[in-house]
Design an enzyme around this catalytic site. Structure first.
Site, short mmCIF file in Angstrom:
data_model
loop_
_atom_site.label_atom_id
_atom_site.label_comp_id
_atom_site.label_asym_id
_atom_site.label_seq_id
_atom_site.Cartn_x
_atom_site.Cartn_y
_atom_site.Cartn_z
CB SER A 137 -0.87 -0.02 1.25
OG SER A 137 -1.42 1.25 1.49
CE1 TYR A 184 -4.03 -2.90 5.40
CE2 TYR A 184 -3.55 -0.57 5.09
CZ TYR A 184 -3.81 -1.82 4.57
OH TYR A 184 -3.85 -1.99 3.20
CE LYS A 201 -1.45 -4.46 3.18
NZ LYS A 201 -1.76 -5.79 2.67
P1 NAD Z 1 -11.07 -7.15 0.94
O1 NAD Z 1 -11.32 -7.20 2.39
O2 NAD Z 1 -12.20 -6.87 0.02
O3 NAD Z 1 -10.39 -8.51 0.46
C1 NAD Z 1 -9.54 -9.27 1.30
C2 NAD Z 1 -9.97 -10.72 1.19
O4 NAD Z 1 -9.12 -11.51 2.03
C3 NAD Z 1 -11.40 -10.94 1.69
O5 NAD Z 1 -12.13 -11.69 0.71
C4 NAD Z 1 -11.25 -11.75 2.99
O6 NAD Z 1 -12.31 -12.64 3.16
C5 NAD Z 1 -9.91 -12.45 2.74
N1 NAD Z 1 -9.14 -12.80 3.94
C6 NAD Z 1 -8.75 -12.01 4.96
N2 NAD Z 1 -8.02 -12.71 5.84
C7 NAD Z 1 -7.95 -14.01 5.38
C8 NAD Z 1 -7.33 -15.19 5.84
N3 NAD Z 1 -6.65 -15.24 6.99
N4 NAD Z 1 -7.46 -16.31 5.10
C9 NAD Z 1 -8.14 -16.30 3.92
N5 NAD Z 1 -8.75 -15.20 3.43
C10 NAD Z 1 -8.66 -14.05 4.17
O7 NAD Z 1 -9.88 -6.09 0.70
P2 NAD Z 1 -9.31 -5.48 -0.65
O8 NAD Z 1 -9.65 -4.04 -0.68
O9 NAD Z 1 -9.66 -6.33 -1.78
O10 NAD Z 1 -7.75 -5.56 -0.35
C11 NAD Z 1 -6.96 -6.64 -0.79
C12 NAD Z 1 -5.53 -6.41 -0.35
O11 NAD Z 1 -5.07 -5.16 -0.87
C13 NAD Z 1 -5.34 -6.33 1.16
O12 NAD Z 1 -4.13 -6.96 1.50
C14 NAD Z 1 -5.26 -4.85 1.42
O13 NAD Z 1 -4.53 -4.55 2.57
C15 NAD Z 1 -4.54 -4.36 0.18
N6 NAD Z 1 -4.77 -2.94 -0.11
C16 NAD Z 1 -6.05 -2.48 -0.24
C17 NAD Z 1 -6.28 -1.13 -0.47
C18 NAD Z 1 -7.68 -0.58 -0.63
O14 NAD Z 1 -7.85 0.63 -0.57
N7 NAD Z 1 -8.69 -1.41 -0.83
C19 NAD Z 1 -5.18 -0.25 -0.58
C20 NAD Z 1 -3.90 -0.75 -0.45
C21 NAD Z 1 -3.71 -2.10 -0.21
N1 UFG Z 2 -12.41 11.37 3.08
C1 UFG Z 2 -13.41 12.27 3.41
N2 UFG Z 2 -14.58 11.78 3.90
C2 UFG Z 2 -14.82 10.44 4.06
C3 UFG Z 2 -13.80 9.53 3.71
C4 UFG Z 2 -12.61 10.03 3.24
O1 UFG Z 2 -13.23 13.48 3.28
O2 UFG Z 2 -15.91 10.06 4.51
C5 UFG Z 2 -11.17 11.88 2.51
C6 UFG Z 2 -9.93 11.52 3.31
O3 UFG Z 2 -9.67 12.49 4.30
C7 UFG Z 2 -8.86 11.48 2.21
C8 UFG Z 2 -9.62 10.98 0.99
O4 UFG Z 2 -10.99 11.26 1.25
O5 UFG Z 2 -8.39 12.78 1.94
C9 UFG Z 2 -9.47 9.48 0.75
O6 UFG Z 2 -9.81 8.75 1.92
P1 UFG Z 2 -10.04 7.17 1.92
O7 UFG Z 2 -10.45 6.78 3.29
O8 UFG Z 2 -10.92 6.79 0.79
O9 UFG Z 2 -8.59 6.61 1.57
P2 UFG Z 2 -7.21 6.79 2.35
O10 UFG Z 2 -6.29 7.50 1.40
O11 UFG Z 2 -7.38 7.39 3.67
O12 UFG Z 2 -6.81 5.28 2.60
C10 UFG Z 2 -6.59 4.38 1.54
C11 UFG Z 2 -6.86 2.94 2.00
C12 UFG Z 2 -5.83 2.50 3.02
C13 UFG Z 2 -4.45 2.74 2.52
C14 UFG Z 2 -4.29 4.18 2.09
C15 UFG Z 2 -2.95 4.48 1.51
O13 UFG Z 2 -8.12 2.84 2.58
O14 UFG Z 2 -5.98 1.13 3.22
O15 UFG Z 2 -5.28 4.49 1.08
O16 UFG Z 2 -2.78 3.73 0.36
F1 UFG Z 2 -3.57 2.48 3.51
#
Ligand code: NAD
Ligand code: UFG
Length: 331
Positions: A124, A148, A152
């Protein structure tokens, strides 16, 4: 290739499975459904018209995980399984460290044991901390503000050390920026439980009338309009980035930012959503959210140069696809 996708039923995982299947790979998913729904599997099949294999397993269970490696010849793994809510990680650090770190270690251990050398990891942009933008892969990482983010940083470190000690390993650390949107079919997308933490699902629920108005967290950041700037990337572009990483992976550790390289403020995002979908999004400005950085966007030249990958879909497409999913198919 036969690819094991952990967390493949989740938001990013499901889109990645679609991209993998469309690129001609075989997909084996391991997911315990703790944050996803089993119906998604049929929707992946419906979109791609292809079969995939699913194991409902917790990958922190070593025996169940190893059984998958015993049952299939696996060419590579994409490790997306994990917990991802920043706020929750502060309340429940042990469960975050346990799930996110133990899963990475056991998966790496199984790869070592069964001779799998291609490892793609979901990292991330949060690992950059409050660095100068644009974030570039060679930067010294700054502390993240939550468990969290630390999981990472630690997982990246563990995989880097393993690859150093085992030169035949090929590891790609993918640093995602802000994934939003949904597959253009509207069949799969993001369905957070309860009130969304992230901005795009919050906006679509306001548009739907399920939530009254968006709260903008802070308008006094040192940015042009004072609201936070992020690098929103369409989830299908992100998914295709995984395929590019997998296809081009070579020995050693390679880090890639997956973003668009363009920063968008909260106010610009609202405006883009309104224009793309013709719906007004009421909002109010409230105080900053603790732990947020002012600006976060990527330097994407490394992925472009080494993987031949760039994000193609613009912010309007992201907003349109997010809304289509919310409106049509979300349960
Ligand atoms: P998500 O929660 O939709 O998907 C994660 C999946 O992993 C889920 O289906 C959950 O059931 C499964 N899971 C969790 N723990 C498990 C375990 N112990 N065994 C088997 N399955 C398990 O999340 P996502 O948004 O799809 O994110 C996927 C990956 O990307 C994560 O590692 C997350 O940290 C990373 N990531 C997400 C974002 C974001 O904004 N969505 C940003 C940066 C990184
Ligand atoms: N924001 C609002 N109102 C809301 C939600 C978010 O104003 O209700 C703003 C936040 O302050 C930020 C922007 O919208 O400026 C984006 O916020 P998000 O919560 O959508 O995303 P973040 O950048 O905070 O976090 C995301 C993922 C994290 C990851 C991070 C860095 O959720 O898992 O990006 O990659 F760690």
């Amino acid at each position: 290739m036969n690819i094991l996708v952990t967390g493949g039923v989740g938001y990013i995982g499901a889109h990645t499975c679609v991209a993998l299947l469309e690129a001609g790979h075989q997909v084996i998913i391991a997911d315990n459904l703790c944050n996803s729904k089993v119906e998604t599997l049929d929707r992946i099949r419906q979109i791609t018209n292809k079969e995939l294999t699913f194991y409902e397993v917790d990958i922190t269970n070593e025996l169940s995980l190893n059984n998958i490696f015993l049952s299939h010849y696996i060419d590579g793994v994409i490790h997306l399984a994990g917990f991802k809510a920043v706020g929750e990680s502060i309340e429940k650090p042990l469960s975050y460290y346990y799930n996110n770190i133990v899963s990475t270690m056991l998966l790496a251990k199984a790869c070592q044991k069964y001779g799998v050398r291609r490892f793609v990891f979901s990292s991330s942009a949060t690992v950059y901390g409050d660095n100068e933008v644009p974030f570039i892969e060679t930067m010294k990482l700054l502390p993240t503000t939550n468990p969290y983010g630390e999981t990472k940083v630690m997982s990246e470190r563990i995989l880097t050390d393993i690859a150093k000690a085992n030169p035949s390993w090929a590891v790609a650390l993918l640093r995602y920026f802000n994934p939003v949107g949904a597959h253009e079919s509207g069949l799969i997308g993001e369905s957070p439980n309860g009130v969304p933490n992230n901005i795009m699902p919050y906006i679509t629920q306001v548009a739907k009338g399920r939530l009254e108005k968006l709260k903008i967290f802070g308008s006094d950041y040192p940015t042009e309009d004072g609201t936070g700037i992020r690098d929103y990337i369409h989830v299908m572009d992100l998914a295709e980035g995984h395929v590019a990483a997998l296809n081009n992976i070579t020995e050693g550790v390679h880090i890639y930012n997956l973003g668009t390289g363009r920063g968008i403020s909260v106010l610009e995002l609202i405006e883009a959503f309104e224009k793309a979908n013709g719906i007004k999004i009421p909002y109010e400005i409230v105080g900053r959210r603790p732990g947020d950085v002012a600006s976060c966007y990527a330097d994407v030249s490394n992925a472009k140069r080494k993987l031949g990958w760039i994000a193609k879909r613009d912010i309007f497409t992201m907003c349109r696809d997010a809304w289509r999913f919310e409106n049509r198919y979300k349960e």
